[in-house]
Motif scaffolding. Structure first.
Motif, mmCIF file in Angstrom:
data_model
loop_
_atom_site.group_PDB
_atom_site.id
_atom_site.type_symbol
_atom_site.label_atom_id
_atom_site.label_comp_id
_atom_site.label_asym_id
_atom_site.label_seq_id
_atom_site.Cartn_x
_atom_site.Cartn_y
_atom_site.Cartn_z
ATOM 1 N N MET A 293 0.874 -1.173 0.000
ATOM 2 C CA MET A 293 0.000 0.000 0.000
ATOM 3 C C MET A 293 0.919 1.233 0.000
ATOM 4 S SD MET A 293 -2.653 1.535 2.793
ATOM 5 C CE MET A 293 -3.938 0.330 2.796
ATOM 6 N N PRO A 294 1.423 1.607 -1.227
ATOM 7 C CA PRO A 294 2.249 2.825 -1.258
ATOM 8 C C PRO A 294 1.436 3.983 -0.711
ATOM 9 C CG PRO A 294 1.685 2.071 -3.484
ATOM 10 C CD PRO A 294 1.254 1.013 -2.553
ATOM 11 N N HIS A 295 1.953 4.653 0.331
ATOM 12 C CA HIS A 295 1.110 5.564 1.097
ATOM 13 C C HIS A 295 1.612 6.999 1.103
ATOM 14 C CE1 HIS A 295 -1.376 6.885 4.552
ATOM 15 N NE2 HIS A 295 -2.216 6.041 3.993
ATOM 16 N N ASP A 296 2.909 7.211 0.860
ATOM 17 C CA ASP A 296 3.430 8.563 0.693
ATOM 18 C C ASP A 296 4.669 8.505 -0.202
ATOM 19 O OD1 ASP A 296 3.508 11.265 0.858
ATOM 20 O OD2 ASP A 296 3.969 11.396 2.981
ATOM 21 N N ILE A 297 4.999 9.656 -0.769
ATOM 22 C CA ILE A 297 6.121 9.737 -1.701
ATOM 23 C C ILE A 297 6.792 11.089 -1.561
ATOM 24 C CG2 ILE A 297 4.580 10.524 -3.578
ATOM 25 C CD1 ILE A 297 6.443 8.979 -5.535
ATOM 26 N N VAL A 298 8.162 11.082 -1.601
ATOM 27 C CA VAL A 298 8.924 12.330 -1.615
ATOM 28 C C VAL A 298 10.030 12.204 -2.663
ATOM 29 C CG1 VAL A 298 8.529 13.039 0.802
ATOM 30 C CG2 VAL A 298 10.450 11.524 0.248
ATOM 31 N N VAL A 299 10.490 13.362 -3.153
ATOM 32 C CA VAL A 299 11.576 13.377 -4.146
ATOM 33 C C VAL A 299 12.626 14.373 -3.695
ATOM 34 C CG1 VAL A 299 10.187 14.965 -5.587
ATOM 35 C CG2 VAL A 299 12.146 13.789 -6.570
ATOM 36 N N THR A 300 13.890 13.933 -3.672
ATOM 37 C CA THR A 300 14.985 14.787 -3.187
ATOM 38 C C THR A 300 15.446 15.735 -4.290
ATOM 39 O OG1 THR A 300 16.707 13.273 -3.932
ATOM 40 C CG2 THR A 300 15.807 12.906 -1.719
ATOM 41 N N LYS A 301 16.265 16.712 -3.922
ATOM 42 C CA LYS A 301 16.756 17.704 -4.897
ATOM 43 C C LYS A 301 17.554 17.009 -5.995
ATOM 44 C CE LYS A 301 17.043 21.502 -1.502
ATOM 45 N NZ LYS A 301 16.870 20.687 -0.270
ATOM 46 N N ASP A 302 18.218 15.889 -5.672
ATOM 47 C CA ASP A 302 19.013 15.229 -6.721
ATOM 48 C C ASP A 302 18.233 14.080 -7.362
ATOM 49 O OD1 ASP A 302 21.203 13.228 -4.509
ATOM 50 O OD2 ASP A 302 19.030 13.314 -4.789
ATOM 51 N N GLY A 303 16.887 14.121 -7.226
ATOM 52 C CA GLY A 303 16.054 13.218 -8.022
ATOM 53 C C GLY A 303 15.877 11.821 -7.472
ATOM 54 N N ARG A 304 16.312 11.590 -6.218
ATOM 55 C CA ARG A 304 16.005 10.287 -5.610
ATOM 56 C C ARG A 304 14.571 10.318 -5.108
ATOM 57 N NH1 ARG A 304 20.994 10.654 -7.525
ATOM 58 N NH2 ARG A 304 22.319 8.876 -7.007
ATOM 59 N N VAL A 305 13.875 9.190 -5.216
ATOM 60 C CA VAL A 305 12.468 9.105 -4.822
ATOM 61 C C VAL A 305 12.346 8.068 -3.714
ATOM 62 C CG1 VAL A 305 10.147 8.453 -5.603
ATOM 63 C CG2 VAL A 305 11.644 9.790 -7.099
ATOM 64 N N PHE A 306 11.596 8.417 -2.656
ATOM 65 C CA PHE A 306 11.314 7.463 -1.579
ATOM 66 C C PHE A 306 9.805 7.264 -1.501
ATOM 67 C CE2 PHE A 306 15.498 7.067 0.241
ATOM 68 C CZ PHE A 306 16.140 8.247 -0.100
ATOM 69 N N VAL A 307 9.395 6.015 -1.302
ATOM 70 C CA VAL A 307 7.976 5.686 -1.154
ATOM 71 C C VAL A 307 7.793 4.933 0.154
ATOM 72 C CG1 VAL A 307 6.015 4.389 -2.108
ATOM 73 C CG2 VAL A 307 7.585 5.598 -3.655
ATOM 74 N N GLY A 308 6.850 5.391 0.979
ATOM 75 C CA GLY A 308 6.529 4.707 2.236
ATOM 76 C C GLY A 308 5.337 3.799 2.008
ATOM 77 N N ASP A 309 5.437 2.562 2.477
ATOM 78 C CA ASP A 309 4.386 1.573 2.223
ATOM 79 C C ASP A 309 3.752 1.173 3.555
ATOM 80 O OD1 ASP A 309 3.981 -0.923 -0.206
ATOM 81 O OD2 ASP A 309 3.021 -0.977 1.765
ATOM 82 N N ALA A 310 2.428 1.407 3.680
ATOM 83 C CA ALA A 310 1.730 1.165 4.949
ATOM 84 C C ALA A 310 1.287 -0.279 5.105
ATOM 85 C CB ALA A 310 0.505 2.091 5.041
ATOM 86 N N ALA A 311 1.537 -1.091 4.063
ATOM 87 C CA ALA A 311 1.180 -2.516 4.183
ATOM 88 C C ALA A 311 2.423 -3.375 4.397
ATOM 89 C CB ALA A 311 0.435 -2.984 2.935
ATOM 90 N N THR A 312 3.533 -3.008 3.735
ATOM 91 C CA THR A 312 4.768 -3.805 3.916
ATOM 92 C C THR A 312 5.662 -3.196 4.989
ATOM 93 O OG1 THR A 312 5.911 -2.529 2.205
ATOM 94 C CG2 THR A 312 4.740 -4.522 1.487
ATOM 95 N N ASP A 313 5.166 -2.130 5.647
ATOM 96 C CA ASP A 313 5.929 -1.492 6.746
ATOM 97 C C ASP A 313 7.355 -1.186 6.308
ATOM 98 O OD1 ASP A 313 4.426 -3.316 9.574
ATOM 99 O OD2 ASP A 313 3.589 -2.051 7.986
ATOM 100 N N SER A 314 7.496 -0.601 5.129
ATOM 101 C CA SER A 314 8.857 -0.360 4.630
ATOM 102 C C SER A 314 8.915 0.946 3.846
ATOM 103 C CB SER A 314 9.274 -1.514 3.707
ATOM 104 O OG SER A 314 8.392 -1.570 2.601
ATOM 105 N N VAL A 315 10.141 1.413 3.635
ATOM 106 C CA VAL A 315 10.395 2.560 2.756
ATOM 107 C C VAL A 315 11.270 2.051 1.613
ATOM 108 C CG1 VAL A 315 11.436 4.843 2.550
ATOM 109 C CG2 VAL A 315 10.252 4.191 4.665
ATOM 110 N N LEU A 316 10.890 2.420 0.394
ATOM 111 C CA LEU A 316 11.639 1.976 -0.793
ATOM 112 C C LEU A 316 12.271 3.196 -1.440
ATOM 113 C CD1 LEU A 316 8.740 -0.279 -2.022
ATOM 114 C CD2 LEU A 316 10.891 -1.115 -1.134
ATOM 115 N N LYS A 317 13.479 2.997 -1.987
ATOM 116 C CA LYS A 317 14.214 4.087 -2.633
ATOM 117 C C LYS A 317 14.316 3.796 -4.123
ATOM 118 C CE LYS A 317 18.705 6.469 -2.659
ATOM 119 N NZ LYS A 317 20.043 6.582 -2.012
#
Ligand SMILES: O=C(N[C@@H](O)C(=O)O)c1ccccc1
Length: 329
Positions: A293-317
């Motif tokens: 359940m991808p639940h939030d997303i942010v993007v850094t100044k150098d274009g890296r993207v992080f997604v927080g998942d509320a079902a797998t209890d994890s953050v993906l880069k």
């Protein structure tokens, strides 16, 4: 003649974090002024089907607040924990954002409240909006507020409210109610009828506020000062739900979004999307092996993207290592 044919595509950085983060349901992500990742998670609390009664009242107050640190500041390169705070304060964390002074603004759907916290680890609430555990829809009450966005110039604070309201409220930096739009406001424009305004992002170069209008499977953008409707981005590829959005003021403005499972069967594969704000075209889509359940997303100044998942209890880069190839023509 040789032309540079750049194939940009976001791919998961599978060796991040270097060592596992002890996370519960990841509900919110933010970036601080050093582009460190700020994770807001639920520790050992979970939002389940019995968490609320049908008037929006939280049913598990007796659990007490989450005892783990719910706010983790994490190094974006290695994933090591730099700071941990937010203990014994929250019941069901949801949204988080930072302001230009690196304060945290968070929402808790069980408390129906919004907090401004100092990021010095003392967790001192500097501003508290809403009444603890009391859902409502006037100027002093929210109903499961979902996110916050702060205008870096005026300091004005925008709150998306929420699962059981359908409006965006605007407050002064000190938390004085200024205005709201969506349900309950005077405007009767049919196109601005939110169904779970779930995530907010402020566009600093355009001074607009964009909203993930989750159950309508669309993104709506407004003039932040006035609430005037600017545009809607709705794509077949989203399926029925857009859970979260972010923005990068580069290449004319890029909207990042994650979709979600539709309860009405119009599901599409769970993915992240990179969308050209001006043309509304999808420039790229990305997904890991297993989005829950991808639940939030942010993007850094150098274009890296992080997604927080509320079902797998994890953050993906994700990172777009451009595979530039030289093509002879
Ligand atoms: O949407 C839900 N949850 C997520 O958004 C979240 O966990 O924030 C939800 C809705 C009904 C019951 C249980 C969970």
């Amino acid at each position: 003649e040789e032309v540079l044919d750049q194939e940009y595509h976001l791919e998961e950085v599978t060796d991040w974090p270097e060592s596992p983060l002890q996370l519960g349901q990841v509900s919110g992500l933010a970036l601080d002024s050093d582009d460190n990742l700020v994770i807001f998670h639920r520790g050992d609390h979970q939002w389940g089907v019995n968490s609320f009664d049908n008037s929006g009242k939280y049913q598990q107050q007796s659990l007490g607040p989450i005892q783990q640190s719910t706010i983790l500041v994490v190094d974006p390169v290695k994933g090591s924990v730099l700071k941990a705070s937010g203990r014994n304060m929250f019941y069901l964390p949801h949204g988080i954002t930072t302001d230009k002074d690196n304060n945290y603004w968070v929402t808790d759907v069980a408390l129906h409240q919004v907090f401004k916290l100092s990021s010095d680890g003392r967790d001192t609430p500097l501003v508290v909006l809403g009444e603890a555990f009391e859902p409502g829809s006037d100027k002093e009450h929210f109903c499961k507020p979902t996110d916050v966005a702060v205008d870096p110039v005026t300091g004005n604070v925008y709150v998306s409210d929420g699962y059981c309201n359908a409006r965006i409220l605007k407050f002064s930096p000190e938390g004085t109610y200024l205005s709201h739009w969506g349900a309950g406001s005077s405007d009767r424009r049919r196109r601005v009828q939110f169904r779970i305004p779930h995530s907010l992002v402020f566009l600093p170069d355009r001074r607009e506020l964009c909203v993930a209008d989750r159950e309508n499977g669309r993104i709506q953008c407004f003039v932040a000062e006035s609430g005037e409707f600017v545009k809607e981005i709705k794509k077949q590829e989203f399926g029925g739900e857009v859970f979260a959005i972010s923005y990068a003021p580069v290449h004319g403005g890029l909207i990042y979004a994650v979709n979600g499972e539709s309860a009405y069967g119009r599901s599409a594969p769970l993915k992240g999307f990179v969308i050209n704000y001006s043309t509304k075209e999808i420039l790229d889509d990305f997904s890991p092996e297993n989005f829950g359940m991808p639940h939030d997303i942010v993007v850094t100044k150098d274009g890296r993207v992080f997604v927080g998942d509320a079902a797998t209890d994890s953050v993906l880069k994700f990172s777009s290592d451009s595979k530039s190839t030289l093509t002879k023509v």
